[in-house]
Design an enzyme around this catalytic site. Structure first.
Site, PDB file in Angstrom:
ATOM      1  N   LYS A  22       0.688  -1.121   0.118  1.00  0.00           N
ATOM      2  CA  LYS A  22      -0.053  -0.145  -0.013  1.00  0.00           C
ATOM      3  C   LYS A  22       0.973   1.399  -0.037  1.00  0.00           C
ATOM      4  O   LYS A  22       0.551   2.405  -0.849  1.00  0.00           O
ATOM      5  CB  LYS A  22      -0.803  -0.015   1.173  1.00  0.00           C
ATOM      6  CG  LYS A  22      -1.643   1.229   1.477  1.00  0.00           C
ATOM      7  CD  LYS A  22      -2.543   1.265   2.668  1.00  0.00           C
ATOM      8  CE  LYS A  22      -1.796   1.569   4.284  1.00  0.00           C
ATOM      9  NZ  LYS A  22      -1.648   3.151   4.251  1.00  0.00           N
ATOM     10  N   ASN A  23       1.926   1.231   0.810  1.00  0.00           N
ATOM     11  CA  ASN A  23       2.596   2.669   1.127  1.00  0.00           C
ATOM     12  C   ASN A  23       3.609   2.740   0.066  1.00  0.00           C
ATOM     13  O   ASN A  23       4.178   3.702   0.015  1.00  0.00           O
ATOM     14  CB  ASN A  23       3.438   2.515   2.413  1.00  0.00           C
ATOM     15  CG  ASN A  23       2.387   2.740   3.534  1.00  0.00           C
ATOM     16  OD1 ASN A  23       1.288   2.855   3.344  1.00  0.00           O
ATOM     17  ND2 ASN A  23       2.910   2.680   4.700  1.00  0.00           N
ATOM     18  N   CYS A 117      -5.572   8.358   9.735  1.00  0.00           N
ATOM     19  CA  CYS A 117      -5.583   7.686  11.112  1.00  0.00           C
ATOM     20  C   CYS A 117      -5.494   8.827  12.069  1.00  0.00           C
ATOM     21  O   CYS A 117      -4.717   9.891  12.131  1.00  0.00           O
ATOM     22  CB  CYS A 117      -4.482   6.686  11.120  1.00  0.00           C
ATOM     23  SG  CYS A 117      -4.529   5.252  10.124  1.00  0.00           S
ATOM     24  N   ARG A 122       0.277  14.677  13.375  1.00  0.00           N
ATOM     25  CA  ARG A 122       0.667  14.337  11.843  1.00  0.00           C
ATOM     26  C   ARG A 122       0.482  15.736  10.894  1.00  0.00           C
ATOM     27  O   ARG A 122      -0.326  15.765  10.272  1.00  0.00           O
ATOM     28  CB  ARG A 122      -0.171  13.286  11.121  1.00  0.00           C
ATOM     29  CG  ARG A 122      -0.153  12.065  12.171  1.00  0.00           C
ATOM     30  CD  ARG A 122      -0.933  10.966  11.371  1.00  0.00           C
ATOM     31  NE  ARG A 122       0.204  10.271  10.371  1.00  0.00           N
ATOM     32  CZ  ARG A 122      -0.356   9.278   9.949  1.00  0.00           C
ATOM     33  NH1 ARG A 122      -1.353   8.557  10.087  1.00  0.00           N
ATOM     34  NH2 ARG A 122       0.483   8.539   8.777  1.00  0.00           N
ATOM     35  N   ASP A 305       4.440   0.892  12.139  1.00  0.00           N
ATOM     36  CA  ASP A 305       3.321   0.204  11.479  1.00  0.00           C
ATOM     37  C   ASP A 305       3.206  -1.458  12.072  1.00  0.00           C
ATOM     38  O   ASP A 305       2.323  -2.106  11.763  1.00  0.00           O
ATOM     39  CB  ASP A 305       3.259   0.192   9.880  1.00  0.00           C
ATOM     40  CG  ASP A 305       2.965   1.705   9.535  1.00  0.00           C
ATOM     41  OD1 ASP A 305       2.531   2.416  10.522  1.00  0.00           O
ATOM     42  OD2 ASP A 305       2.969   1.812   8.497  1.00  0.00           O
ATOM     43  N   ARG A 397      -8.852  -0.267   4.618  1.00  0.00           N
ATOM     44  CA  ARG A 397      -7.767   0.579   3.916  1.00  0.00           C
ATOM     45  C   ARG A 397      -6.567  -0.231   3.468  1.00  0.00           C
ATOM     46  O   ARG A 397      -5.958   0.458   2.680  1.00  0.00           O
ATOM     47  CB  ARG A 397      -7.537   1.880   4.934  1.00  0.00           C
ATOM     48  CG  ARG A 397      -8.822   2.518   5.204  1.00  0.00           C
ATOM     49  CD  ARG A 397      -8.465   4.043   5.924  1.00  0.00           C
ATOM     50  NE  ARG A 397      -7.082   4.274   5.423  1.00  0.00           N
ATOM     51  CZ  ARG A 397      -6.213   4.686   6.611  1.00  0.00           C
ATOM     52  NH1 ARG A 397      -6.268   4.991   7.601  1.00  0.00           N
ATOM     53  NH2 ARG A 397      -4.889   5.002   5.886  1.00  0.00           N
TER      54      ARG A 397
HETATM   55  C1  UD1 Z   1       4.186   7.067   6.437  1.00  0.00           C
HETATM   56  C2  UD1 Z   1       3.395   5.858   6.185  1.00  0.00           C
HETATM   57  C3  UD1 Z   1       2.790   5.226   7.601  1.00  0.00           C
HETATM   58  C4  UD1 Z   1       3.723   5.167   8.607  1.00  0.00           C
HETATM   59  C5  UD1 Z   1       4.631   6.331   8.687  1.00  0.00           C
HETATM   60  C6  UD1 Z   1       5.848   6.001   9.697  1.00  0.00           C
HETATM   61  C7  UD1 Z   1       2.457   5.997   3.943  1.00  0.00           C
HETATM   62  C8  UD1 Z   1       1.312   6.183   3.188  1.00  0.00           C
HETATM   63  N1  UD1 Z   1       2.168   6.182   5.394  1.00  0.00           N
HETATM   64  O1  UD1 Z   1       3.202   8.078   6.942  1.00  0.00           O
HETATM   65  O2  UD1 Z   1       2.080   4.184   7.268  1.00  0.00           O
HETATM   66  O3  UD1 Z   1       3.058   4.767   9.914  1.00  0.00           O
HETATM   67  O4  UD1 Z   1       5.081   6.909   7.580  1.00  0.00           O
HETATM   68  O5  UD1 Z   1       6.567   5.073   9.133  1.00  0.00           O
HETATM   69  O6  UD1 Z   1       3.758   5.776   3.480  1.00  0.00           O
HETATM   70  N2  UD1 Z   1       5.941  14.920  10.796  1.00  0.00           N
HETATM   71  C9  UD1 Z   1       5.776  16.351  10.974  1.00  0.00           C
HETATM   72  N3  UD1 Z   1       5.773  17.065   9.980  1.00  0.00           N
HETATM   73  C10 UD1 Z   1       5.508  16.757   8.437  1.00  0.00           C
HETATM   74  C11 UD1 Z   1       5.662  15.087   8.481  1.00  0.00           C
HETATM   75  C12 UD1 Z   1       5.607  14.299   9.477  1.00  0.00           C
HETATM   76  O7  UD1 Z   1       5.963  16.690  12.074  1.00  0.00           O
HETATM   77  O8  UD1 Z   1       5.655  17.478   7.721  1.00  0.00           O
HETATM   78  C13 UD1 Z   1       5.816  13.976  11.753  1.00  0.00           C
HETATM   79  C14 UD1 Z   1       4.532  13.219  12.115  1.00  0.00           C
HETATM   80  O9  UD1 Z   1       3.621  13.758  12.653  1.00  0.00           O
HETATM   81  C15 UD1 Z   1       5.179  11.852  12.779  1.00  0.00           C
HETATM   82  C16 UD1 Z   1       6.354  11.739  12.010  1.00  0.00           C
HETATM   83  O10 UD1 Z   1       6.802  13.032  11.507  1.00  0.00           O
HETATM   84  O11 UD1 Z   1       5.290  11.954  14.086  1.00  0.00           O
HETATM   85  C17 UD1 Z   1       6.612  10.505  10.966  1.00  0.00           C
HETATM   86  O12 UD1 Z   1       5.663  10.883  10.086  1.00  0.00           O
HETATM   87  P1  UD1 Z   1       5.761  10.523   8.609  1.00  0.00           P
HETATM   88  O13 UD1 Z   1       7.069   9.556   8.363  1.00  0.00           O
HETATM   89  O14 UD1 Z   1       5.517  11.683   7.721  1.00  0.00           O
HETATM   90  O15 UD1 Z   1       4.488   9.559   8.432  1.00  0.00           O
HETATM   91  P2  UD1 Z   1       3.471   9.347   7.047  1.00  0.00           P
HETATM   92  O16 UD1 Z   1       4.429   9.796   5.806  1.00  0.00           O
HETATM   93  O17 UD1 Z   1       2.436  10.273   7.189  1.00  0.00           O
END
Ligand code: UD1
Length: 417
Positions: A22-23, A117, A122, A305, A397
């Site tokens: 998925k990711n 989620c 986030r 995850d 999902r």
């Molecule tokens: C992706 C994965 C999700 C997984 C996560 C962490 C996808 C579609 N989803 O989510 O399944 O749980 O990586 O491995 O690939 N953050 C900020 N600012 C930002 C972006 C992130 O503060 O602009 C923080 C988030 O709140 C979180 C951390 O960084 O605490 C990591 O998040 P991130 O790696 O961005 O997660 P996703 O990419 O949303």
């Protein structure tokens, strides 16, 4: 609303085929926006998040078709509306992945701030900061990110923290920027590498994907290409954890042990014997599971995850485990539901102390997010009697045909409406 009814106590046994990730599929589908020629994708999982993204892309003018081998073709040749509306984005946070490609290709984008989620705040500040460094003019109005840039310029970007979709968004945008972009503190997840492989097949010039510095030399246009989506390492890990928790013995096909080392190490520590060959992983449990401590971290660390699924395993393991969550601040909601099945869990800040109990007892539980749902299913497979998992739309999902695949392994599980 659909529910899953599980009659626990059967050790999983047999073979199952792992789906595409998925990711990886979600960002790669968004990469189609970067080109006016078609992108053909194989091994795309049949999931609700994929359907949501197809609706989102379709609304922008991307033509979607399936070929005779169920391959997906995305043709953004007639892209007309660079808009991601709230109604779709709110159901899937990964929709933010259209922002970078739309801005790079169309010079503008309107993307609703995401939902997704309920596992913490986030924010998307790192996505925005990176695009601004590339010259984008960005404002937030009425819940929408409004981004404009005639042509993005290459820049040196160092993200404040490791973000997976942030890295992917910036990498895609940089492919069509003028000049060279470097992304430092980049996510090293295998899904980032799979996206880079697809972009390279489309003609992008990318180096360093899989390391913490990715360098992209912008080109004026990308071509069409064909790409096969990598196997889902989280689905793989979930089935392995379920087999370990039930004392089973399973063979998973169409997967890859090399992208799952941290999880396989923990399964061995819990008492599983694991044999990985080619695209197959076999797990056999020798005796009851032992408790395993873990600390989530960006790749190659233990994936957040997989934290919930290991909590379910630790609930019935011998000993006491400490699970520390370092990525998301609110990712222990499954603990309360596991306690309803008789688990002994204490949460202090970002750590959960799980004391193994000899037996869980079936009950009605409620899924709160995607991976939390998977942990409740695992607990239900172990528990004595019947467990009813409610709100499984979260599960749909991210897991393809989960009840069919678990039934194939001998589980007594059915979907009820
Ligand atoms: C992706 C994965 C999700 C997984 C996560 C962490 C996808 C579609 N989803 O989510 O399944 O749980 O990586 O491995 O690939 N953050 C900020 N600012 C930002 C972006 C992130 O503060 O602009 C923080 C988030 O709140 C979180 C951390 O960084 O605490 C990591 O998040 P991130 O790696 O961005 O997660 P996703 O990419 O949303």
């Amino acid at each position: 609303m659909d529910k899953l009814l599980i009659h626990g106590g059967v050790p999983l046994a047999g073979e199952v085929r792992i789906s595409g990730a998925k990711n990886a599929a979600l960002p790669i589908m968004c990469a189609a926006l970067l080109s006016s020629a078609p992108l053909r994708l194989a091994n795309v999982p049949h999931l609700r998040d994929v359907t949501t993204l197809l609706n989102l892309l379709g609304g922008m003018g991307v033509a979607v078709s399936l070929d005779e081998k169920l391959g997906l073709e995305l043709d953004a040749g007639r892209l007309h509306t660079p808009l991601a509306p709230y109604d779709l984005v709110k159901t899937m946070r990964a929709s933010i992945l259209v922002l970078g490609p739309l801005l790079a290709r169309c010079g503008e984008a309107r993307v609703s701030l995401p939902g997704g989620c309920a596992i913490g705040q986030r924010p998307v500040d790192q996505h925005i900061k990176g695009l601004q460094a590339m010259g984008a003019d960005i404002s937030v109005e009425h819940g929408y990110i409004i981004a404009r840039a005639k042509r993005l310029r290459g820049a040196r970007i160092c993200t404040d923290l490791v973000t997976v979709t942030g890295t992917e968004n910036l990498m895609m945008a940089a492919c069509l920027a003028e000049g060279v972009t470097s992304i430092e503190n980049a996510a090293r997840e295998p899904e980032v590498v799979d996206l880079a492989d697809c972009l390279r097949a489309m003609g992008a010039r990318i180096e360093g994907a899989g390391s913490d510095t990715i360098t992209i030399e912008g080109v004026s246009a990308l071509a069409g290409a064909g790409h096969r989506i990598m196997p889902d390492r989280i689905e793989t890990g979930t089935f392995l954890a379920a087999a370990a928790a039930t004392g089973g013995s399973v063979v998973l096909r169409n997967t890859n042990a090399r992208i799952l080392e941290a999880v396989l190490d923990k399964l061995r520590e819990s008492g599983a014997s694991i044999d990985a060959q080619g695209d197959t992983i076999a797990l056999a449990m020798e005796g009851p599971p032992r408790s395993v401590n873990l600390r989530t971290a960006p790749y190659p660390g233990f994936p957040t995850d997989m934290q919930a699924q290991f909590m379910a395993l630790d609930c019935i393991a011998r000993g006491t485990a400490v699970l520390t969550e370092t990525i998301f601040e609110n990712r222990f909601m499954h603990a309360l539901e596991l306690q309803r099945l008789g688990a002994d869990i204490e949460i202090t800040g970002n750590a959960a102390v799980v004391k193994g109990v000899p037996q869980l007892d079936g009950a009605t539980v409620m899924a709160t997010d995607l991976r939390a749902s998977a942990s409740l299913v695992i607990a239900g497979l172990v528990a004595r009697g019947e467990t009813l998992v409610e709100r499984i739309y979260h599960l749909d999902r991210g897991y393809e045909c989960i009840e069919e695949k678990l039934s194939q392994l001998g589980a007594r599980i059915k979907r009820v409406h």
